[in-house]
Design an enzyme around this catalytic site. Structure first.
Site: not given
Ligand code: PLP
Length: 435
Positions: A100, A122, A395
């Site tokens: 993010k 948000e 992610s």
């Molecule tokens: C917020 C988040 C997501 C989901 O958000 P996307 O916009 O779909 O990427 C996925 N993995 C992690 C670790 C997150 O913090």
């Protein structure tokens, strides 16, 4: 280096000037916001290719975030699956623990250049809120984060993190007191304070230009992979330059768009988005907007959404708060319709199993969101040959989720590090974190 032969045939230029990805996307906002949106579009158009803007962006990514994030060959997992080689793009190693931050830096840099001293955001699980509070501290911007009152309770460590970083956290008491209510409240704040306020959206959703802009900022993930994968594959004597499949979890869809987008012209690489199937796709306890939803308008754009016969947004569910969203970025809707990407579901149970597996087998504690992508990659690998490969976008890291996992596993989880592994003394009670 990218294999140029494979890049020849796919002229992919999306969105169009009005922000449409085919029938999806666009900009559905109240009249009070049209000016702010227009102003943002102009600012992004001006800076998007500006060498000085890009130089600063890449400087921040390198020195503040720690990029490039490595690609890691999950050799033990691959061997145990007995099929394709699994590679993990380590977004979990970024500062603040997820992808993010890449996007938040880009938007905060725009806020500075547009002369907006106040930032709002948000957040659901709190990850986007923490990333935003972090960058606001770094740039000296005022930061207000809207969060559903229910999520404030469930995610207290992240609430405290945001406060430590100097942000104001506003609990939202309306509706189901979760992410979509926080989103509505942030929109309301923006309408009231457009003159001095920049709204940092955390995923590839919202009105144009957000889906495009967030995708562009997150595309650094896939661009790095295009360079890293040939080297990683050569190490294993795999003749292909790029992976046979790229797998990412999809909440709003930003980490997936970030790794997919540079791969779109590589037609021999399958792109697979993994949605949260929650308790199963047959019931309604899931968040699989692309597989179970239908087109409609939500949060300023047209996309697939989970709605009932009257167009009311339905309640969603996932074990991972980051995937628990009733819509999805409009570009995913388009990639699904044109068949360039495929979308599948992984249940809470499967994601938890993959979470534990990765902890024990690779020494990596993944976010529950990312565990969905890992679970699917493990299933897919078994159907492929050892000289084929799958690239998974890991992610984020799972530190934020250990309370949830402990709770679901029936384990005691001591909130204070000082009591871990010790008997509890002095009348202190172990604190069980409730999801
Ligand atoms: C917020 C988040 C997501 C989901 O958000 P996307 O916009 O779909 O990427 C996925 N993995 C992690 C670790 C997150 O913090």
């Amino acid at each position: 280096m990218p294999n140029l032969q494979r890049m020849s045939m796919f002229p992919y230029q999306q969105p169009d000037l009005s922000g449409h990805f085919g029938p999806y996307g666009g900009s559905f906002v109240s009249e009070t916001l049209t000016h702010a949106i227009q102003e943002l579009r102009e600012a992004y158009a001006r800076y998007q290719h500006d060498p000085e803007f890009l130089r600063e962006f890449h400087y921040e990514l390198k020195h503040f975030v720690g990029r490039p994030s490595p690609v890691y060959h999950a050799a033990r997992t691959s061997r145990e699956m007995g099929g394709a080689q699994i590679y993990l793009k380590r977004e979990d190693l970024n500062h603040t623990g997820a992808h993010k931050i890449n996007n938040v830096i880009g938007q905060a840099m725009l806020a500075k250049r547009m002369g907006k001293p106040r930032v709002i955001a948000e957040t659901g699980a709190g990850q986007h809120g923490v990333a935003t509070a972090t960058i606001c501290a770094r740039y000296g911007l005022e930061c207000v984060v809207y969060m559903g009152a229910e999520d404030v309770k469930r995610q207290s460590p992240n609430v405290y993190r945001m406060k430590l970083l100097g942000a104001t956290v506003v609990p939202v008491e309306s509706g189901s007191k979760t992410l979509k209510d926080a989103l509505n409240e942030a929109m309301r704040d923006w309408v009231a304070n457009v003159d001095n306020t920049f709204y940092i959206i955390g995923t590839v959703a919202g009105p144009h230009p957000y889906p495009m802009m967030v995708r562009d900022f997150q595309s650094v993930i896939g661009k790095e992979c295009l360079v890293q994968m040939p080297e990683m594959l050569a190490e294993q004597n795999i003749p292909a330059q790029q992976p046979d499949a790229v797998v990412a979890c999809v909440g709003g869809g930003s980490n997936a768009m970030g790794i997919f987008h540079p791969y779109i012209p590589f037609e021999s690489t399958r792109l697979i988005g993994v949605e949260a199937a929650g308790e199963g796709l047959d019931g309604d306890r899931h968040s699989a907007s692309l597989q179970k939803g239908s087109p409609g308008v939500l949060h300023g754009n047209r996309t697939y959404i989970l709605q009932d016969a009257n167009g009311q947004i339905t309640e969603t569910h996932s074990v991972s708060a980051g995937l628990d969203y009733p819509g999805v970025g409009p570009e995913h809707a388009w990639l699904k319709d044109i068949g360039r990407a495929e979308y599948v579901g992984v249940t809470d149970r499967e994601a938890l199993a993959a979470f534990h597996y990765l902890c024990r087998t690779e020494g990596i504690i993944p976010a529950l969101e990312s565990s969905h992508a890992v679970a699917y990659a493990m299933q897919l690998a078994r159907t492929m040959r050892p000289d084929q490969s799958i690239l998974v976008n890991l992610s984020g890291r799972g530190d934020k989720d250990i309370g949830t996992v402990a709770d679901l596993s029936g384990a005691d989880f001591y909130c204070r590090p000082s009591c871990q592994g010790q008997s509890v003394k002095g009348g202190e009670q172990p604190i069980k974190i409730v999801k």
